[in-house]
Design a protein around this motif. Sequence first.
Motif, PDB file in Angstrom:
ATOM      1  N   TYR A  31       1.067  -1.130   0.202  1.00 44.49           N
ATOM      2  CA  TYR A  31      -0.060   0.172  -0.099  1.00 44.49           C
ATOM      3  C   TYR A  31       0.777   1.065  -0.147  1.00 44.49           C
ATOM      4  O   TYR A  31       2.032   1.154   0.543  1.00 44.49           O
ATOM      5  N   GLN A  69       0.769   5.324   1.274  1.00 44.69           N
ATOM      6  CA  GLN A  69      -0.068   5.960   2.301  1.00 44.69           C
ATOM      7  C   GLN A  69       0.651   7.480   1.849  1.00 44.69           C
ATOM      8  O   GLN A  69       1.750   7.733   2.698  1.00 44.69           O
ATOM      9  N   GLN A  84      -3.418  10.943   4.003  1.00 42.83           N
ATOM     10  CA  GLN A  84      -4.264  10.298   3.650  1.00 42.83           C
ATOM     11  C   GLN A  84      -4.479   8.670   3.787  1.00 42.83           C
ATOM     12  O   GLN A  84      -3.532   8.234   4.737  1.00 42.83           O
ATOM     13  N   GLY A  85      -5.397   8.098   3.630  1.00 44.36           N
ATOM     14  CA  GLY A  85      -5.559   6.517   4.011  1.00 44.36           C
ATOM     15  C   GLY A  85      -4.465   5.796   2.926  1.00 44.36           C
ATOM     16  O   GLY A  85      -4.222   6.297   1.950  1.00 44.36           O
ATOM     17  N   PRO A  86      -4.239   4.501   3.645  1.00 41.11           N
ATOM     18  CA  PRO A  86      -3.276   3.974   2.553  1.00 41.11           C
ATOM     19  C   PRO A  86      -4.095   3.342   0.961  1.00 41.11           C
ATOM     20  O   PRO A  86      -5.230   3.171   1.273  1.00 41.11           O
ATOM     21  N   PHE A 117      -4.270   0.718  -2.250  1.00 41.45           N
ATOM     22  CA  PHE A 117      -3.674  -0.508  -2.364  1.00 41.45           C
ATOM     23  C   PHE A 117      -2.812  -0.462  -3.804  1.00 41.45           C
ATOM     24  O   PHE A 117      -3.395   0.096  -4.928  1.00 41.45           O
ATOM     25  N   LEU A 162       4.700   6.913   2.644  1.00 44.04           N
ATOM     26  CA  LEU A 162       4.889   5.971   3.333  1.00 44.04           C
ATOM     27  C   LEU A 162       4.516   4.511   2.565  1.00 44.04           C
ATOM     28  O   LEU A 162       3.241   4.550   2.377  1.00 44.04           O
ATOM     29  N   LEU A 208       3.563   0.865   2.773  1.00 46.87           N
ATOM     30  CA  LEU A 208       3.282  -0.173   3.679  1.00 46.87           C
ATOM     31  C   LEU A 208       3.050  -1.568   3.232  1.00 46.87           C
ATOM     32  O   LEU A 208       2.540  -1.706   2.167  1.00 46.87           O
ATOM     33  N   PHE A 234      -8.412   4.512  11.038  1.00 49.06           N
ATOM     34  CA  PHE A 234      -8.882   4.195   9.689  1.00 49.06           C
ATOM     35  C   PHE A 234      -9.742   2.997   9.681  1.00 49.06           C
ATOM     36  O   PHE A 234      -9.742   2.004  10.130  1.00 49.06           O
ATOM     37  N   TYR A 281      -7.909  -3.945   0.516  1.00 47.56           N
ATOM     38  CA  TYR A 281      -8.685  -3.368   1.320  1.00 47.56           C
ATOM     39  C   TYR A 281      -8.607  -1.831   0.771  1.00 47.56           C
ATOM     40  O   TYR A 281      -7.660  -1.445   0.127  1.00 47.56           O
ATOM     41  N   PHE A 308      -9.401   1.927   1.985  1.00 41.51           N
ATOM     42  CA  PHE A 308      -9.392   2.629   3.190  1.00 41.51           C
ATOM     43  C   PHE A 308     -10.074   4.009   3.121  1.00 41.51           C
ATOM     44  O   PHE A 308     -10.069   4.485   2.004  1.00 41.51           O
ATOM     45  N   GLY A 309     -10.524   4.394   4.062  1.00 41.46           N
ATOM     46  CA  GLY A 309     -11.024   5.853   4.166  1.00 41.46           C
ATOM     47  C   GLY A 309      -9.779   6.878   4.417  1.00 41.46           C
ATOM     48  O   GLY A 309      -8.789   6.372   4.415  1.00 41.46           O
ATOM     49  N   THR A 310     -10.028   8.115   4.552  1.00 33.19           N
ATOM     50  CA  THR A 310      -8.856   9.241   4.699  1.00 33.19           C
ATOM     51  C   THR A 310      -8.545   9.267   6.133  1.00 33.19           C
ATOM     52  O   THR A 310      -7.557   9.906   6.339  1.00 33.19           O
TER      53      THR A 310
END
Lengths: 113, 113
Positions: free
Chosen positions: A35, A37, A41-43, A45, A88, A90, B90, B101, B103-105
């Motif tokens: 992922y 990030q 923000q969210g990760p 995919f 980042l 992940l 998250f 997955y 993800f939200g923010t």
Amino acid sequence: DAGVTQSPTHLIKTRGQQVTLRCSPKSGHDTVSWYQQALGQGPQFIFQYYEEEERQRGNFPDGFSGHQFPNYSSELNVNALLLGDSALYLCASSLLGAGETQYFGPGTRLLVL
Amino acid sequence: AQSVTQLDSQVPVFEEAPVELRCNYSSSVSVYLFWYVQYPNQGLQLLLKYLSGSTLVKGINGFEAEFNKSQTSFHLRKPSVHISDTAEYFCAVSVVGGYKYIFGTGTRLKVLA
């Protein structure tokens, strides 16, 4: 029991360079997902590997590629880095199967100058 | 396609007060739901997940969440927060039968003394 490990922890590159990030999954896990990030923000995919093959891919350009080794560890390669690739990164490992919990590593923070 | 909306980017709350972090999702197919926590400079840690069965899910550190299919929500709650709960939270979804997955923010929870 070691969890998911990633290396390096931090990395600084310049635009146009190539980078390789590494991930060792949690013991007993056979599936690795990557992922990105971005800050705040969210990760997002990138892709998932199982049995050394890419099983699913997110909306990332072909410059993002990966590999999984027979011992289930994995690499993420990014060619021709852009400033926007700063993030980042992940790695998450799991057992194969929908609904299986993904366990995340601490990440590699990449800065592209 | 699936999406996740976390309505609050930041939630300040006093120590020992209750908290609710909101998560709504959009999907035309059945999904699995997850809440992860991210402490500064660390990876993501699973708090809880909903796969099927009881709609009230209990997780680690005193957190719980309730799956509401009609509202397409999966809000996270804790009856009494601690300073140590200060982190980014998250919400994520995974399509049943899928692997990635979404993800939200994220919601930044700040617990005040």
